[in-house]
Design a protein around this motif. Structure first.
Motif, PDB file in Angstrom:
ATOM      1  N   VAL A   1       0.756  -1.153  -0.048  1.00 18.02           N
ATOM      2  CA  VAL A   1      -0.040   0.218  -0.057  1.00 18.02           C
ATOM      3  C   VAL A   1       0.816   1.339   0.055  1.00 18.02           C
ATOM      4  N   VAL A   2       2.045   1.215   0.747  1.00 18.36           N
ATOM      5  CA  VAL A   2       2.855   2.283   0.655  1.00 18.36           C
ATOM      6  C   VAL A   2       3.469   2.483  -0.511  1.00 18.36           C
ATOM      7  N   THR A   3       3.788   1.542  -1.341  1.00 17.69           N
ATOM      8  CA  THR A   3       4.652   1.596  -2.761  1.00 17.69           C
ATOM      9  C   THR A   3       3.219   2.124  -3.648  1.00 17.69           C
ATOM     10  N   MET A   4       2.063   1.715  -3.397  1.00 15.29           N
ATOM     11  CA  MET A   4       1.099   2.241  -4.309  1.00 15.29           C
ATOM     12  C   MET A   4       0.755   3.749  -4.065  1.00 15.29           C
ATOM     13  N   LEU A   5       0.849   4.269  -2.764  1.00 19.61           N
ATOM     14  CA  LEU A   5       0.888   5.461  -2.531  1.00 19.61           C
ATOM     15  C   LEU A   5       1.975   6.273  -2.921  1.00 19.61           C
ATOM     16  N   LEU A   6       3.017   5.913  -3.013  1.00 23.82           N
ATOM     17  CA  LEU A   6       4.245   6.697  -3.441  1.00 23.82           C
ATOM     18  C   LEU A   6       4.166   6.753  -4.783  1.00 23.82           C
ATOM     19  N   LEU A   7       3.783   5.988  -5.649  1.00 26.87           N
ATOM     20  CA  LEU A   7       3.830   6.058  -7.057  1.00 26.87           C
ATOM     21  C   LEU A   7       2.532   6.687  -7.303  1.00 26.87           C
ATOM     22  N   ARG A   8       1.608   6.787  -6.584  1.00 28.36           N
ATOM     23  CA  ARG A   8       0.422   7.502  -6.922  1.00 28.36           C
ATOM     24  C   ARG A   8       0.985   9.220  -6.753  1.00 28.36           C
ATOM     25  N   ALA A   9       1.698   9.612  -5.766  1.00 27.65           N
ATOM     26  CA  ALA A   9       2.123  10.612  -5.247  1.00 27.65           C
ATOM     27  C   ALA A   9       3.165  11.202  -6.399  1.00 27.65           C
ATOM     28  N   MET A  10       3.751  10.380  -6.821  1.00 31.44           N
ATOM     29  CA  MET A  10       4.994  10.738  -7.981  1.00 31.44           C
ATOM     30  C   MET A  10       4.082  11.072  -9.284  1.00 31.44           C
ATOM     31  N   LEU A  11       3.105  10.195  -9.513  1.00 33.30           N
ATOM     32  CA  LEU A  11       2.155  10.435 -10.855  1.00 33.30           C
ATOM     33  C   LEU A  11       1.364  11.693 -10.554  1.00 33.30           C
TER      34      LEU A  11
END
Length: 89
Positions: A76-86
């Motif tokens: 979930v943290v990885t998905m959150l970081l990817l979403r923030a970067m996008l």
């Protein structure tokens, strides 16, 4: 079945086998797997509950639910970081 769906299914199978291999070394593998799945689902829910404050949401679909349950909170943290970067890019 399309090529992309085959690759996605293969990646899901590999991550599921990796999680099972990591859980088998534990003293209580079923309890450990369930606690990881529960923490991932709780983390996904917490991210979506905090969306009003942060402005970042993670859509609930089969792929995100699978990552949350199989990979747990780090997924979930990885998905959150990817979403923030996008959102920033």
């Amino acid at each position: 079945m399309m090529f992309v769906e085959t690759i996605a299914l293969f990646a899901a199978l590999v991550s599921l086998l990796g999680t099972a291999a990591a859980a088998k070394d534990a003293r209580h593998p079923v309890r450990r797997a369930l606690s990881g799945a529960l923490s991932g689902a709780a983390a996904l829910g917490a991210v979506n509950l905090m969306a009003g404050y942060t402005g970042i949401t993670i859509a609930l679909n089969y792929a995100t639910a699978f990552m949350a349950v199989v990979l747990g909170a780090p997924g979930v943290v990885t998905m959150l970081l990817l979403r923030a970067m996008l959102l920033l890019g």
